[in-house]
Structures are given as structure tokens and as C-alpha cells.
Write a protein that holds these residues in place. Structure first.
Motif, PDB file in Angstrom:
ATOM      1  N   ASN A 128      11.642   5.006  -8.486  1.00  0.00           N
ATOM      2  CA  ASN A 128      11.229   5.291  -9.864  1.00  0.00           C
ATOM      3  C   ASN A 128       9.711   5.227 -10.050  1.00  0.00           C
ATOM      4  N   HIS A 129       8.965   5.580  -9.008  1.00  0.00           N
ATOM      5  CA  HIS A 129       7.506   5.645  -9.170  1.00  0.00           C
ATOM      6  C   HIS A 129       7.183   6.685 -10.244  1.00  0.00           C
ATOM      7  N   SER A 130       6.080   6.506 -10.941  1.00  0.00           N
ATOM      8  CA  SER A 130       5.689   7.457 -12.007  1.00  0.00           C
ATOM      9  C   SER A 130       5.632   8.892 -11.499  1.00  0.00           C
ATOM     10  N   GLY A 139       0.226  -2.584 -10.470  1.00  0.00           N
ATOM     11  CA  GLY A 139      -0.532  -1.544  -9.784  1.00  0.00           C
ATOM     12  C   GLY A 139      -1.163  -0.598 -10.770  1.00  0.00           C
ATOM     13  N   ALA A 140      -2.095   0.202 -10.265  1.00  0.00           N
ATOM     14  CA  ALA A 140      -2.853   1.248 -10.960  1.00  0.00           C
ATOM     15  C   ALA A 140      -4.323   0.852 -11.038  1.00  0.00           C
ATOM     16  N   GLY A 141      -5.114   1.633 -10.359  1.00  0.00           N
ATOM     17  CA  GLY A 141      -6.574   1.478 -10.414  1.00  0.00           C
ATOM     18  C   GLY A 141      -7.123   0.254  -9.692  1.00  0.00           C
ATOM     19  N   ILE A 142      -6.293  -0.400  -8.899  1.00  0.00           N
ATOM     20  CA  ILE A 142      -6.778  -1.612  -8.222  1.00  0.00           C
ATOM     21  C   ILE A 142      -7.717  -1.232  -7.085  1.00  0.00           C
ATOM     22  N   LYS A 143      -8.951  -1.786  -7.173  1.00  0.00           N
ATOM     23  CA  LYS A 143      -9.954  -1.408  -6.169  1.00  0.00           C
ATOM     24  C   LYS A 143     -10.708  -2.615  -5.628  1.00  0.00           C
ATOM     25  N   TYR A 146       4.940  -3.002 -12.220  1.00  0.00           N
ATOM     26  CA  TYR A 146       4.457  -2.420 -13.478  1.00  0.00           C
ATOM     27  C   TYR A 146       3.194  -1.599 -13.206  1.00  0.00           C
ATOM     28  N   GLU A 147       3.273  -0.306 -13.528  1.00  0.00           N
ATOM     29  CA  GLU A 147       2.115   0.581 -13.331  1.00  0.00           C
ATOM     30  C   GLU A 147       1.953   1.487 -14.553  1.00  0.00           C
ATOM     31  N   PRO A 148       0.950   1.230 -15.406  1.00  0.00           N
ATOM     32  CA  PRO A 148       0.724   2.153 -16.521  1.00  0.00           C
ATOM     33  C   PRO A 148       0.265   3.511 -15.987  1.00  0.00           C
ATOM     34  N   GLU A 181      -1.228   6.111 -17.028  1.00  0.00           N
ATOM     35  CA  GLU A 181      -2.555   6.667 -17.334  1.00  0.00           C
ATOM     36  C   GLU A 181      -3.665   6.035 -16.492  1.00  0.00           C
ATOM     37  N   LEU A 182      -3.391   4.913 -15.858  1.00  0.00           N
ATOM     38  CA  LEU A 182      -4.431   4.254 -15.045  1.00  0.00           C
ATOM     39  C   LEU A 182      -4.283   4.550 -13.548  1.00  0.00           C
ATOM     40  N   ILE A 183      -3.190   5.196 -13.185  1.00  0.00           N
ATOM     41  CA  ILE A 183      -2.947   5.454 -11.758  1.00  0.00           C
ATOM     42  C   ILE A 183      -4.002   6.421 -11.207  1.00  0.00           C
ATOM     43  N   GLY A 184      -4.588   6.039 -10.087  1.00  0.00           N
ATOM     44  CA  GLY A 184      -5.582   6.896  -9.426  1.00  0.00           C
ATOM     45  C   GLY A 184      -6.977   6.779 -10.003  1.00  0.00           C
ATOM     46  N   GLY A 185      -7.134   5.945 -11.037  1.00  0.00           N
ATOM     47  CA  GLY A 185      -8.447   5.810 -11.674  1.00  0.00           C
ATOM     48  C   GLY A 185      -9.220   4.611 -11.166  1.00  0.00           C
ATOM     49  N   ASP A 186     -10.324   4.313 -11.847  1.00  0.00           N
ATOM     50  CA  ASP A 186     -11.175   3.206 -11.403  1.00  0.00           C
ATOM     51  C   ASP A 186     -11.095   1.995 -12.315  1.00  0.00           C
ATOM     52  N   ILE A 192       0.492  -6.928  -5.559  1.00  0.00           N
ATOM     53  CA  ILE A 192      -0.092  -5.680  -6.072  1.00  0.00           C
ATOM     54  C   ILE A 192       0.496  -4.474  -5.345  1.00  0.00           C
ATOM     55  N   LEU A 193       0.411  -3.343  -6.040  1.00  0.00           N
ATOM     56  CA  LEU A 193       0.786  -2.048  -5.467  1.00  0.00           C
ATOM     57  C   LEU A 193      -0.474  -1.198  -5.575  1.00  0.00           C
ATOM     58  N   VAL A 194      -0.988  -0.745  -4.450  1.00  0.00           N
ATOM     59  CA  VAL A 194      -2.282  -0.044  -4.446  1.00  0.00           C
ATOM     60  C   VAL A 194      -2.175   1.216  -3.599  1.00  0.00           C
ATOM     61  N   SER A 195      -2.933   2.248  -3.988  1.00  0.00           N
ATOM     62  CA  SER A 195      -2.925   3.462  -3.162  1.00  0.00           C
ATOM     63  C   SER A 195      -4.343   3.937  -2.886  1.00  0.00           C
ATOM     64  N   SER A 196      -4.943   4.663  -3.854  1.00  0.00           N
ATOM     65  CA  SER A 196      -6.233   5.324  -3.577  1.00  0.00           C
ATOM     66  C   SER A 196      -7.327   4.362  -3.130  1.00  0.00           C
ATOM     67  N   GLY A 197      -7.291   3.131  -3.624  1.00  0.00           N
ATOM     68  CA  GLY A 197      -8.323   2.151  -3.261  1.00  0.00           C
ATOM     69  C   GLY A 197      -8.340   1.850  -1.775  1.00  0.00           C
ATOM     70  N   VAL A 219       0.868  -1.189   0.000  1.00  0.00           N
ATOM     71  CA  VAL A 219       0.000   0.000   0.000  1.00  0.00           C
ATOM     72  C   VAL A 219       0.899   1.231   0.000  1.00  0.00           C
ATOM     73  N   ASN A 220       0.739   2.077  -1.025  1.00  0.00           N
ATOM     74  CA  ASN A 220       1.506   3.310  -1.119  1.00  0.00           C
ATOM     75  C   ASN A 220       0.654   4.442  -0.537  1.00  0.00           C
ATOM     76  N   LEU A 221       1.095   5.017   0.583  1.00  0.00           N
ATOM     77  CA  LEU A 221       0.300   6.099   1.205  1.00  0.00           C
ATOM     78  C   LEU A 221       0.380   7.394   0.415  1.00  0.00           C
ATOM     79  N   LYS A 222       1.310   7.485  -0.534  1.00  0.00           N
ATOM     80  CA  LYS A 222       1.538   8.720  -1.320  1.00  0.00           C
ATOM     81  C   LYS A 222       1.594   9.918  -0.376  1.00  0.00           C
ATOM     82  N   THR A 223       1.058  11.075  -0.805  1.00  0.00           N
ATOM     83  CA  THR A 223       1.039  12.249   0.087  1.00  0.00           C
ATOM     84  C   THR A 223      -0.377  12.805   0.158  1.00  0.00           C
ATOM     85  N   TYR A 224      -1.347  11.909   0.113  1.00  0.00           N
ATOM     86  CA  TYR A 224      -2.740  12.337   0.243  1.00  0.00           C
ATOM     87  C   TYR A 224      -2.957  12.963   1.620  1.00  0.00           C
ATOM     88  N   SER A 225      -3.900  13.884   1.721  1.00  0.00           N
ATOM     89  CA  SER A 225      -4.172  14.505   3.036  1.00  0.00           C
ATOM     90  C   SER A 225      -4.557  13.433   4.047  1.00  0.00           C
TER      91      SER A 225
END
Ligand code: G3P
Length: 212
Positions: free
Chosen positions: A86-88, A171-175, A134-136, A138-143, A191-196, A6-12
């Protein structure tokens, strides 16, 4: 063992006072050792309190005059034994990826190196990576997940990684659990997941439903 990162990124939801409360929510009996959580670099000191943390970035330099850099040695001193690279959202020049892989091997530090496509997957494997994510972009953060949208690419990426003895995360868009199951069926090792998870109403529930 199928890995969940799980990537916490820098979301609030994951910054400031929220980091610790989110990490406590994500702590559960399924946690160890298949779950890793990538924290912002300003939170790596929490590695002393939480066992399963990795960093979102690391640099290849060692002790010395390197203002603003993040040292593997320092992460290790906080109990952090791995990092994304080397994250996108934090791309790194190839020669730096190469030297970081070499240093990680010396220190027994676990890198998860992100790739945006098959060519980059191969290039990173040739540098000696042991885990590629592998994370395309254009799909990162989407559904729409990478598993639904790019199954053939995942299969090819798995093949490339296997031929170099590396493991592939996707990873990318995994929900959903279905996204995870498809990824596993296609040969991914995790898997590598964040927003989900991070942006879910109930991150604990969201994480549990993705862990297989
Ligand atoms: O590092 C994970 C990532 O980039 C995927 O993000 O929000 O699509 O799960 P997300």
C-alpha cells in the motif's frame, strides 16, 4: 532496535545492472538486522545473495491461476521474508490489505503497510498490522522531511499504533541524521527512506549517516 528501511523504488540508479552494484554499496557492518532494503519485484531473486531484502509489493493470492501476481510463497522461496504494501505509489484496496495481513500472519511474513494519514493509520492497525509506515504523499521525494513538517502527526500516529500493539515507521523527505533523531524522539520505531540514499552521490555514506 531502530529500523532503517531503504526503498529502492524504480529509479534508474536502482534498476537494470545498477541493482546489484547499489546493493553491494549499501552492504556494511551496520547492516544487520536493523537495515532492510525494499527491492523492485523483478529483483527479488537477489534474496538468495543478499540477506536483508524485502519486496516493494506482494499480493494476497496463493498458487493458482493468478497472472502477474506476486506470491508470498514465492518470495519466501527466494529468502524474502517481508514486503512493503500500500505504498503511495502502489495503493491497494482495503479488503485486499486485510486479506494480505491475514495471509502474512499465517506464513510469518513481515508486512510494512504504508499509510497516508492518521485515519488510514488507524484503519490499518485495526486490520491487525504489526508495522505501519506513515508517509504523507506530498512530502515524498522532497527535501522537507516528515519529521520537520509533521511532528504532531507522528506523535499521534505513534499513539494510535501503540494502542494496537503495532510499531510505526515514518518516511518522506528524510535526508539527514537530524530527521532520523527527531523521528526517534517522537516515538517512531524506524524510518522509510528512498531518494536520500538511492539518489545520493555516495549512497553508502548517505545510508551510514542516517543509521543511528
Ligand atoms: O518509501 C519511501 C518513500 O516513499 C520516501 O521517499 O524519497 O521521500 O525518501 P523519499
Amino acid at each position: 532496535m531502530f529500523q532503517t528501511v531503504v526503498n529502492l523504488k524504480t529509479y534508474s540508479e536502482s534498476m537494470g545492472q545498477n541493482t546489484v552494484s547499489l546493493l553491494r554499496k549499501l552492504r556494511n557492518e551496520k547492516s544487520s538486522p536493523s537495515l532492510k532494503i525494499a527491492v523492485p519485484v523483478t529483483r527479488v531473486h537477489l534474496g538468495k545473495e543478499f540477506e536483508n531484502l524485502i519486496s516493494q509489493h506482494v499480493d494476497s493470492v496463493s498458487f493458482g491461476a493468478h497472472t502477474g501476481h506476486i506470491l508470498m510463497e514465492d518470495l519466501i522461496s527466494f529468502g524474502i521474508k517481508g514486503s512493503l504494501l500500500n505504498h503511495s505509489e502502489k495503493r491497494i484496496p482495503k479488503p485486499i490489505i486485510k486479506s494480505t495481513i491475514a495471509k502474512a500472519a499465517e506464513l510469518d511474513f513481515n508486512l510494512i503497510i504504508c499509510s497516508k494519514d492518521l485515519d488510514e493509520t488507524k484503519e490499518i492497525c485495526q486490520m491487525g498490522a504489526t508495522v505501519v509506515a506513515y508517509e504523507p504523499p506530498e512530502l515524498i521525494g522532497g527535501d522537507i522531511s516528515v519529521a520537520i513538517s509533521k511532528p504532531h502527526i507522528i506523535e499521534q500516529a505513534v499513539e494510535i499504533c501503540q494502542s494496537y500493539g503495532a510499531r510505526l515507521l515514518v518516511g518522506a523527505g528524510i535526508k539527514t541524521k537530524k530527521d532520523v533523531e527527531i523521528s526517534r524522539e517522537l516515538g517512531a520505531s524506524g524510518i522509510l527512506v528512498s531518494s536520500g540514499v538511492v539518489k545520493a552521490k555516495d549512497p553508502f555514506y548517505a545510508l551510514n549517516s542516517l543509521m543511528i
